[in-house]
Motif scaffolding. Structure first.
Motif, PDB file in Angstrom:
ATOM      1  N   GLY A 128       0.775  -1.234   0.000  1.00 52.45           N
ATOM      2  CA  GLY A 128       0.000   0.000   0.000  1.00 52.45           C
ATOM      3  C   GLY A 128       0.805   1.282   0.000  1.00 52.45           C
ATOM      4  N   TYR A 129       2.098   1.187  -0.221  1.00 49.23           N
ATOM      5  CA  TYR A 129       2.929   2.389  -0.295  1.00 49.23           C
ATOM      6  C   TYR A 129       2.781   3.018  -1.675  1.00 49.23           C
ATOM      7  CZ  TYR A 129       5.281   1.069   4.049  1.00 49.23           C
ATOM      8  OH  TYR A 129       5.552   0.757   5.360  1.00 49.23           O
ATOM      9  N   GLN A 130       2.788   4.334  -1.709  1.00 53.37           N
ATOM     10  CA  GLN A 130       2.676   5.093  -2.952  1.00 53.37           C
ATOM     11  C   GLN A 130       4.026   5.730  -3.276  1.00 53.37           C
ATOM     12  OE1 GLN A 130      -0.321   5.166  -4.700  1.00 53.37           O
ATOM     13  NE2 GLN A 130      -0.899   3.687  -3.130  1.00 53.37           N
ATOM     14  N   THR A 131       4.384   5.729  -4.551  1.00 53.16           N
ATOM     15  CA  THR A 131       5.627   6.363  -4.977  1.00 53.16           C
ATOM     16  C   THR A 131       5.430   7.871  -5.040  1.00 53.16           C
ATOM     17  OG1 THR A 131       6.253   4.416  -6.253  1.00 53.16           O
ATOM     18  CG2 THR A 131       7.368   6.488  -6.810  1.00 53.16           C
ATOM     19  N   ILE A 132       6.306   8.591  -4.374  1.00 52.35           N
ATOM     20  CA  ILE A 132       6.288  10.048  -4.381  1.00 52.35           C
ATOM     21  C   ILE A 132       7.241  10.572  -5.462  1.00 52.35           C
ATOM     22  CG2 ILE A 132       6.716  12.139  -3.006  1.00 52.35           C
ATOM     23  CD1 ILE A 132       4.378  10.272  -2.066  1.00 52.35           C
ATOM     24  N   ALA A 133       8.441   9.976  -5.522  1.00 50.39           N
ATOM     25  CA  ALA A 133       9.426  10.444  -6.498  1.00 50.39           C
ATOM     26  C   ALA A 133      10.502   9.398  -6.717  1.00 50.39           C
ATOM     27  CB  ALA A 133      10.065  11.741  -6.013  1.00 50.39           C
ATOM     28  N   GLU A 134      10.999   9.354  -7.936  1.00 49.46           N
ATOM     29  CA  GLU A 134      12.223   8.603  -8.217  1.00 49.46           C
ATOM     30  C   GLU A 134      13.377   9.533  -7.880  1.00 49.46           C
ATOM     31  OE1 GLU A 134      14.632   7.181 -12.132  1.00 49.46           O
ATOM     32  OE2 GLU A 134      12.532   6.528 -12.031  1.00 49.46           O
ATOM     33  N   GLN A 135      14.418   8.983  -7.285  1.00 49.29           N
ATOM     34  CA  GLN A 135      15.559   9.841  -6.940  1.00 49.29           C
ATOM     35  C   GLN A 135      16.873   9.107  -7.189  1.00 49.29           C
ATOM     36  OE1 GLN A 135      14.489  10.967  -2.964  1.00 49.29           O
ATOM     37  NE2 GLN A 135      14.925   8.977  -2.097  1.00 49.29           N
ATOM     38  N   GLN A 136      17.915   9.888  -7.280  1.00 50.14           N
ATOM     39  CA  GLN A 136      19.269   9.368  -7.458  1.00 50.14           C
ATOM     40  C   GLN A 136      20.060   9.670  -6.190  1.00 50.14           C
ATOM     41  OE1 GLN A 136      20.238   7.725 -10.392  1.00 50.14           O
ATOM     42  NE2 GLN A 136      18.039   7.900 -10.785  1.00 50.14           N
TER      43      GLN A 136
END
Length: 160
Positions: A128-136
């Motif tokens: 149930g976790y939602q992706t907020i942002a892809e990051q490096q």
């Protein structure tokens, strides 16, 4: 399987589990160079029992062997969740994560955040976790992709 709190004598086995999991599991999603710099964090962990004591750290033990561990801080940041490469797919990560989420709910934290690896992202999505942002993230000049994710836990602890 037994879930219990971290003990200082767990540190060498946990440090080995950390690097072994990166080399044997996460290597399917990261380059050899990325794996090498990520797993190099093993030595820092092995010298720092306070890291595990300051966080709510749970250890999974099966047949006298540590097969997984995870931890969360008082703000709801889930920092580590690693399962031994020989014990993947047996519900160990789910058991540890459920306990960490329960602890956060007891602390009345409104949400849990995690920086999930490429490998771990599907596991967290199923929970149930939602992706907020892809990051490096940079390690020794090498970039590694991960995902900032969150889960609202505005439920009663008994419901987790």
């Amino acid at each position: 399987m037994i879930l219990r709190r971290f003990r200082p004598e767990d540190l060498p086995e946990i440090a080995d589990l950390f690097s072994d999991t990166i080399y044997r599991v996460n290597s399917r999603d990261y380059t050899p160079e990325q794996v090498r710099v990520w797993a190099a964090g093993r030595d820092r962990l092995a010298r720092n029992p306070d890291f595990f004591r300051k966080l709510y750290t749970m250890v999974a033990v099966k047949c006298g062997k540590i097969v997984g561990y995870g931890n969360i801080d008082d703000t709801g940041y889930l920092d580590h969740l690693y399962v031994h490469s020989d014990f993947q797919g047996q519900g160990i990560a789910s058991s540890i994560c459920r306990e960490l989420e329960h602890h956060a709910a007891l602390q009345q934290v409104p949400e849990i955040t995690v920086h999930a690896s490429i490998t771990a992202k599907p596991f967290f999505e199923k929970r149930g976790y939602q992706t907020i942002a892809e990051q490096q993230v940079e390690r020794q000049g090498i970039l590694l992709t991960n995902y900032q994710m969150k889960k609202d836990i505005a439920v009663q602890p008994e419901e987790l």
